[in-house]
Each structure stands twice: as C-alpha cells, then as structure tokens.
Design a protein around this motif. Structure first.
Motif, PDB file in Angstrom:
ATOM      1  N   SER A 151       0.783  -1.230  -0.034  1.00  0.00           N
ATOM      2  CA  SER A 151      -0.008  -0.134   0.172  1.00  0.00           C
ATOM      3  C   SER A 151       0.845   1.179  -0.010  1.00  0.00           C
ATOM      4  O   SER A 151       1.981   1.248   0.523  1.00  0.00           O
ATOM      5  CB  SER A 151      -0.837  -0.005   1.177  1.00  0.00           C
ATOM      6  OG  SER A 151      -0.207   0.336   2.207  1.00  0.00           O
ATOM      7  N   ILE A 152       0.228   2.276  -0.504  1.00  0.00           N
ATOM      8  CA  ILE A 152       0.847   3.564  -0.369  1.00  0.00           C
ATOM      9  C   ILE A 152      -0.147   4.476   0.062  1.00  0.00           C
ATOM     10  O   ILE A 152      -1.200   4.638  -0.349  1.00  0.00           O
ATOM     11  CB  ILE A 152       1.317   4.220  -1.830  1.00  0.00           C
ATOM     12  CG1 ILE A 152       2.327   3.151  -2.476  1.00  0.00           C
ATOM     13  CG2 ILE A 152       1.909   5.443  -1.853  1.00  0.00           C
ATOM     14  CD1 ILE A 152       2.834   3.661  -3.927  1.00  0.00           C
ATOM     15  N   GLU A 153       0.271   5.293   1.106  1.00  0.00           N
ATOM     16  CA  GLU A 153      -0.600   6.340   1.721  1.00  0.00           C
ATOM     17  C   GLU A 153      -0.011   7.746   1.578  1.00  0.00           C
ATOM     18  O   GLU A 153       1.134   7.888   1.965  1.00  0.00           O
ATOM     19  CB  GLU A 153      -1.271   5.867   2.871  1.00  0.00           C
ATOM     20  CG  GLU A 153      -1.951   4.597   3.011  1.00  0.00           C
ATOM     21  CD  GLU A 153      -2.830   4.466   4.214  1.00  0.00           C
ATOM     22  OE1 GLU A 153      -2.770   5.131   5.026  1.00  0.00           O
ATOM     23  OE2 GLU A 153      -3.754   3.819   4.443  1.00  0.00           O
ATOM     24  N   ALA A 154      -0.619   8.685   0.901  1.00  0.00           N
ATOM     25  CA  ALA A 154       0.300   9.949   0.685  1.00  0.00           C
ATOM     26  C   ALA A 154      -0.665  11.143   1.147  1.00  0.00           C
ATOM     27  O   ALA A 154      -1.737  11.170   0.824  1.00  0.00           O
ATOM     28  CB  ALA A 154       0.542  10.133  -0.736  1.00  0.00           C
ATOM     29  N   VAL A 155       0.048  12.039   1.784  1.00  0.00           N
ATOM     30  CA  VAL A 155      -0.679  13.344   1.920  1.00  0.00           C
ATOM     31  C   VAL A 155       0.276  14.115   1.056  1.00  0.00           C
ATOM     32  O   VAL A 155       1.317  14.733   1.177  1.00  0.00           O
ATOM     33  CB  VAL A 155      -0.482  13.651   3.422  1.00  0.00           C
ATOM     34  CG1 VAL A 155      -0.812  15.291   3.456  1.00  0.00           C
ATOM     35  CG2 VAL A 155      -1.245  12.995   4.204  1.00  0.00           C
ATOM     36  N   VAL A 156      -0.457  14.364  -0.034  1.00  0.00           N
ATOM     37  CA  VAL A 156       0.528  15.423  -1.109  1.00  0.00           C
ATOM     38  C   VAL A 156      -0.110  16.542  -1.455  1.00  0.00           C
ATOM     39  O   VAL A 156       0.358  17.274  -2.552  1.00  0.00           O
ATOM     40  CB  VAL A 156       0.889  14.263  -2.326  1.00  0.00           C
ATOM     41  CG1 VAL A 156       1.756  13.198  -2.128  1.00  0.00           C
ATOM     42  CG2 VAL A 156      -0.603  13.752  -3.158  1.00  0.00           C
ATOM     43  N   SER A 157      -1.382  16.963  -1.011  1.00  0.00           N
ATOM     44  CA  SER A 157      -1.984  18.127  -1.630  1.00  0.00           C
ATOM     45  C   SER A 157      -1.457  19.162  -0.413  1.00  0.00           C
ATOM     46  O   SER A 157      -2.182  19.344   0.719  1.00  0.00           O
ATOM     47  CB  SER A 157      -3.085  18.057  -1.632  1.00  0.00           C
ATOM     48  OG  SER A 157      -4.048  19.350  -1.876  1.00  0.00           O
ATOM     49  N   CYS A 158      -0.508  20.123  -0.842  1.00  0.00           N
ATOM     50  CA  CYS A 158       0.011  21.040   0.178  1.00  0.00           C
ATOM     51  C   CYS A 158      -1.203  21.955   0.642  1.00  0.00           C
ATOM     52  O   CYS A 158      -1.314  22.483   1.882  1.00  0.00           O
ATOM     53  CB  CYS A 158       0.996  21.859  -0.317  1.00  0.00           C
ATOM     54  SG  CYS A 158       2.555  21.039  -0.633  1.00  0.00           S
ATOM     55  N   THR A 159      -1.989  22.246  -0.642  1.00  0.00           N
ATOM     56  CA  THR A 159      -2.978  23.420  -0.319  1.00  0.00           C
ATOM     57  C   THR A 159      -4.022  22.586   0.873  1.00  0.00           C
ATOM     58  O   THR A 159      -4.331  23.473   1.669  1.00  0.00           O
ATOM     59  CB  THR A 159      -3.964  23.429  -1.664  1.00  0.00           C
ATOM     60  OG1 THR A 159      -3.033  23.666  -2.824  1.00  0.00           O
ATOM     61  CG2 THR A 159      -4.749  24.815  -1.557  1.00  0.00           C
TER      62      THR A 159
END
Ligand code: ASP
Ligand code: MG
Length: 651
Positions: A498-506
């Motif tokens: 799995s990959i979990e990502a917080v990638v939206s800076c905004t």
C-alpha cells in the motif's frame, strides 16, 4: 530591414549563388534587404598574388580570375543578359589592370556583387548596386563611423523603391578618395556597419559552418555549435583566431544593440549562433577555443563566459603535460586562458583542451523551458554553482516553442538535458522526440507525467531504448525522495502492498490550520497556495496527478478513471481529517490495486496525523517492509523544487 552577408564560399560558384538568392528571397518577403558579399572564395588571395607578380606573369593569372567569373556568368545567365553581364565583368577586369597593383585585392568584391546584382534584376527584383567605396570612410585603419553611417542612411533613403541593395564587402575609401580595405575578412565588418547605420532588425552572417563552434570543426571533429554567445566572448574568439567572424565586426552591432546571427548557407535551417547581449556569469563556463600562429609560436585561447575558477589553469596545465605536450606558458586572464606552445603542437593541444572544456564527464548542457518560480530558482542555483553546469540556452517561453526545440535538437549532445519547468499540458509531446534525439529529460511538470498511460509508457520505453534518463522526482512532494524510494522497491522484486500519501499542500494547509474551512481557504488563496481555480485543489485534481505518478512508479498502469475521488466539501469537513491519496493491493480490483483520494479521519497513531501545513508525507508498505517506510517533510517551495530538479540533472 535585414542585413545579410555572404562569405566567399557562399558565392564561390553558380550553384552556391543560387542558394544565396533563395535565402535573399525569403528575407525579401519580410522587408528590405541589404546584401553584402565577399569576393568568390580564393579570389582575394589570387588578386594579392597577382599584385606581387612580374608584369609578364600577370596576364595568365589575371585571365584565370576573369575566367572564373565568366564561367559563373555563363551558368547564371543566358542570351542577351549573359552578354551584358560578361561586359560588366570585362570592364571591371579592365579597371583592375589599370589600377595600382596594391589595389588589386579590392576588386574581388566588385566582381562578385556586380554579377549578383545583375542576377537579381534579371529575376525581376528591384535591386541596386551600391558602391561601398563612396560610403565607408576609412582613415588609416579606423572607420569614421559618423560619416559612414550618415552616408549609408542617405544612400538607402534616396532609393525608397529598391528592395535589395547589393553591397561589396571589404572596401571603402579614405579622405582623398583612394580605395582602402577593412582588413582580411572585412566583409563582416561592412555588414555590421550597414546594420548599425540602418538600425537593422537583423544582421545575418552566412558562412560555410553552422555558426560559431566550440572550436574549428576542421581541427576537432567533436566541435559543436555555440547556440548563444555574448558580444565580448565572440570578439575574444574572433580576435584570437576564430575565422568564422571578423573581430572588428562585433563592435558596431554591439553599440547598436543588434544581434549578429551566424548561419550556414549550406544548411539554412540550422539555427546557428546568436551573438548578443548575454550577461557574463558569476562563474565562467567554457564557451569556445580559438588558436592562431604568432611567429614560431602558436597560441590557444580558451574563452569562458565569466571569470575562470583559479584552480582551472593548474588543472589544465597538468592535463596537457600528462598528454606530453610541451608548454611555453599558461596564462589565465579573468575570463580566458592563453596557452602558448611551439607552432605545430597546436592541434594536439587543442584536442586536449577541447576535451578538457567540453567533453569531460561532469559538464552538462541544460535546455530549460519554463521560467516560472521553479525555473527561475533553478537558474539562480546554477548561476551560483561551480562551472560543472553549463546552461547554454534558456527558453523565454512558458510553453512549446518550435524554435527552442529546433535549436536544442540541432545543438544538443549526449550529455544535454532538456528541463521542463513549465506546467504545460501539451509540452510532453516533445519528450519522446527529445529522447529520440539522445537528449535526457528532467521534468517538474506533473501534467506531463500524468498523461494517459500509453503516452507515459512510450516515454519510459524510449528513454530505456535510447539509454537516456527521464527523471521527474520533483513532480511528487517537491524535493522529498519519494519516487526514488518507490523505485527501489519496484526494482528489487519487492511487492508494494500500500501507499498512503498526503501530497496536497493546499488542502493539508487548510485542514491543519485550525481555522474554519472558508477562512483557511481564503488564506491559502491569499498566500498563493491554491491553483488559479481553487476547485482544482478541492476537487483533488492535483492530488490525482500525483497519485497517478506514484502508482505508475510502483509499476501499476493507473489511469484517471481507476481512481475514486471524493471531492472536498467545505461544509462537511471535520476536525482530525486529512486528504489522503492511497493505493492498496486488492487482487479483486481490475489492475490488482484500488486507488482513492478522499478525506479520512485519522488518529494520533496515523502517520498522516502529524503532517502540518504544506508538509507532505508518504507511507509505503511492502512485502520487504512490513512496518512502513515513511517519508515526510516540506512539500512546497520553489528553491526546494529547483534543487530537486538539479539533483535529477546531475545524479
Ligand atoms: N574578400 C576579403 C577577404 O578574403 C574580405 C572577406 O571575405 O570578408 O579577406
Ligand atoms: Mg570571413
């Protein structure tokens, strides 16, 4: 108004002259043209030789010169016109025989330009032959520019009906009316004087090589075109022996702020070299090498576009010595290095120097498209770094620019990198052609990498086939080594679970600001964090692009429609939520994985819990890493993104 100058090889015979006429034709479609020509190749030398001969030998040698011109006339004209032009040539020849021997050399340009002017008129073009002896005033060795410019302007203004003015290069006259020359190679100077006098839109010097090259390609085969060069560096190369341009020709153009373009008559589509007001760099990178004989000595001049690093002369000296080249002196002067050696040793030394300057493993040519925040930050970093990185060309365009790419394709070497710092949706179409041309690609443009999978796969395949790199670490999480980490797993037979990502800076900024949603959104807009249309952020579009890139890096051929997106509804947002992009192994899903982008409520144990502000986080679980690999850090910032681009260029 355009000023076009053609050198001796460009007018050497009827075929070459026809090529010149084609080039003049297309210039004519843009406006008025001043056409400056040299003598046909070898003619000036032959005339100088003639003037040194005994009168008894002159006839035969003079006849040979006449014959060469007549054979051109025979090929270019027929019927009555042939007769008329032969007559013009014969009269010029008679004038030659009547002239003082030392003035013979001034006749080559009279022959060539009279033939060409006649040909233009014969083709129905309104062409006028101007006598540069009446226009260019030469006092001693100096040109009286003021008088010369005044006369040139008047001569042109007097003939508003004329489309093409044909001008013999090389010659002028002194105060007494006696003919004078501008020195060998002086036709370039004539053209530059005309361009400056007339405030020309363009000054083109057409020759038989594709622009100013890193050194003479006859001496070093791997010499390549310098796409852009400053007036000063061009002058230095010319003054130190580069024959492609006559050094005094630089000054009038420089003073008038007119670029000089050096172009190849035999390859008219080649972009050649632009000589212009390019700024000196804080740390010089190599531009070119010229050499010339001086008595029993030869001197090489290595020219940079800024001050040469103090360590370089020593390095160069030891490189040359290791190649068993006997040096007389190595002198560094600000932006150039002079190498003196015995005449005869210069070509070997030149090869070593060319290798040292242009073919060492760590020199990279960067072609940058996009001068937004990231592009500018990149240029800034490059300016301040050592001269390992040569930025040779910078596109002034945000998006595709045919000319930029054609220059790049023509001039790039295997160590060139095309850097895309635009956010164009369509520029990716150039990636495959660039890779095909042997050019590496580095991109910070996530739109380019989130195109339909088939297009993406083609880029990857082309890079592999061409053994070039296509790197885009910056597209996800700016400088965080996210794609590299996924790659490591993908390359080591590991299996991503799995990959979990917080990638939206905004969105992360909004969700962790502690402010009510609308207020936080407003603040994000104010500080320029959101896209122009904030719905792009809230709708998850930007996160989607990143997720596609992440998934593809993990070997999953994700398409947009494979991703479930739940857009953010400000009214529904709860405290403790994070906007999470995820990919999870699921054998029942069509591609073996399920992908989603949605708000998720997280607790303090969740790695996403601690991601504040514009930070990014990614957590990767794989068969080899049962406890996840977590990468977290700043995910936003032009400088950081630029440093990541640079790392992609250099690693
Ligand atoms: N014909 C002259 C020379 O050979 C001038 C020129 O070609 O520029 O020097
Ligand atoms: Mg020349």
């Amino acid at each position: 108004m355009e000023v076009l100058k053609f050198g001796g090889t460009s007018v050497a015979n009827a075929t070459a002259i026809s090529r010149v006429l084609d080039i003049v034709d297309s210039a004519r479609s843009r406006g008025k043209v001043v056409l400056v020509c040299s003598a046909i190749s070898g003619c000036t030398d032959a005339l100088i030789a003639l003037s040194g001969m005994e009168p008894s030998e002159r006839e035969k040698a003079g006849k040979a010169i006449l014959d060469r011109h007549n054979s051109i006339v025979g090929r270019l004209f027929t019927g009555k016109e042939r007769k008329d032009v032969s007559q013009i040539v014969l009269e010029t020849y008679k004038d030659l025989l009547d002239a003082e021997a030392e003035d013979y050399q001034t006749f080559g340009e009279l022959f060539s330009t009279r033939i060409i002017a006649a040909k233009l008129r014969c083709d129905g073009i309104s062409a006028l032959w101007l006598d540069s002896r009446d226009l260019i005033r030469i006092d001693g060795v100096a040109v009286d520019k003021e008088l010369t410019y005044r006369r040139i302007s008047k001569a042109i203004a007097d003939h508003p009906e004329v489309e093409v003015f044909v001008v013999p290069g090389f010659i002028g006259s002194d105060a007494t009316g006696r003919v004078r020359t501008l020195g060998r190679g002086g036709s370039d100077y004539t053209a530059s004087l005309f361009a400056a006098a007339l405030g020309a839109d363009d000054l083109q010097i057409w020759t038989d090589v594709p622009g100013i090259m890193t050194t003479n390609p006859k001496d070093v085969r791997s010499a390549r075109t310098i796409p852009q060069i400053s007036y000063d560096a061009a002058f230095m190369l010319a003054a130190c022996g580069a024959k492609v341009l006559y050094a005094p020709a630089v000054e009038p153009a420089k003073e008038a702020g007119i670029n000089i373009r050096i172009l190849d008559t035999f390859h008219p589509d080649h972009p050649g070299t632009v000589v212009g007001p390019f700024p000196r760099r804080e740390k010089g990178g190599w531009v070119g090498i010229a050499w010339q004989k001086r008595g029993d000595e030869s001197q090489l001049c290595l020219v940079a576009d800024g001050p040469v690093d103090p360590a370089v002369p020593g390095d160069l000296r030891s490189k040359l010595e290791r190649s068993n080249i006997v040096l007389r002196a190595v002198t560094a002067v600000d932006d150039h290095i002079l190498v003196n050696l015995s005449a005869g040793d210069e070509i070997e030394a030149l090869r070593t120097c060319h290798y040292f300057c242009f073919e060492t493993d760590d020199s990279v040519d960067v072609y940058l498209a996009g001068e937004g925040k990231v592009g500018q930050a990149l240029l800034e970093i490059i300016r301040n770094t050592d001269n390992r990185i040569n930025v040779r060309l910078v596109s002034r365009h945000e998006v595709e620019d045919e000319e930029f790419f054609s220059q790049m394709f023509a001039a790039a070497s295997g160590k060139s990198v095309f850097v895309d710092c635009t956010d164009s949706e369509t520029i990716y179409k150039w990636y495959v052609p660039a890779l095909e041309a042997g050019i590496n690609v580095v991109s910070s443009n996530r739109r380019a990498l989130s195109v339909p999978y088939a297009e993406f796969a083609l880029m990857k395949r082309t890079a592999r086939r061409m053994r070039r790199f296509l790197r885009y670490e910056t597209t996800v999480g700016a400088a965080l080594p996210i794609l590299d980490s996924i790659n490591m797993s993908a390359n080591s037979a590991d299996e991503i679970l799995s990959i979990e990502a917080v990638v939206s800076c905004t969105l992360n900024f909004i969700l962790t600001s502690g402010l009510p949603f609308e207020e936080a959104l407003k603040k994000a807009q104010d500080i320029g964090l959101t896209e122009k249309d904030p719905r792009m952020d809230l709708g998850g579009r930007d996160a989607l692009r990143k997720l596609l890139i992440l998934g593809r890096e993990a070997g999953i051929p994700l398409e947009e429609e494979d991703v479930l997106i739940e857009p953010v509804d400000g009214a529904q947002v709860q405290p403790g939520q994070r906007f999470v992009a995820s990919i999870e192994k699921d054998p029942s899903a069509p591609k073996g994985y399920r992908a989603a982008i949605r708000l998720r409520t997280v607790g303090p144990d969740d790695p996403a819990w601690n991601v504040r502000g514009t930070d990014n986080m990614i957590s990767i679980r794989s068969a080899f890493h049962p406890s996840p690999l977590i990468i977290q850090g700043a995910g936003e910032g032009a400088k950081m993104a630029a440093s990541s681009v640079l790392n992609d260029i250099l690693r």
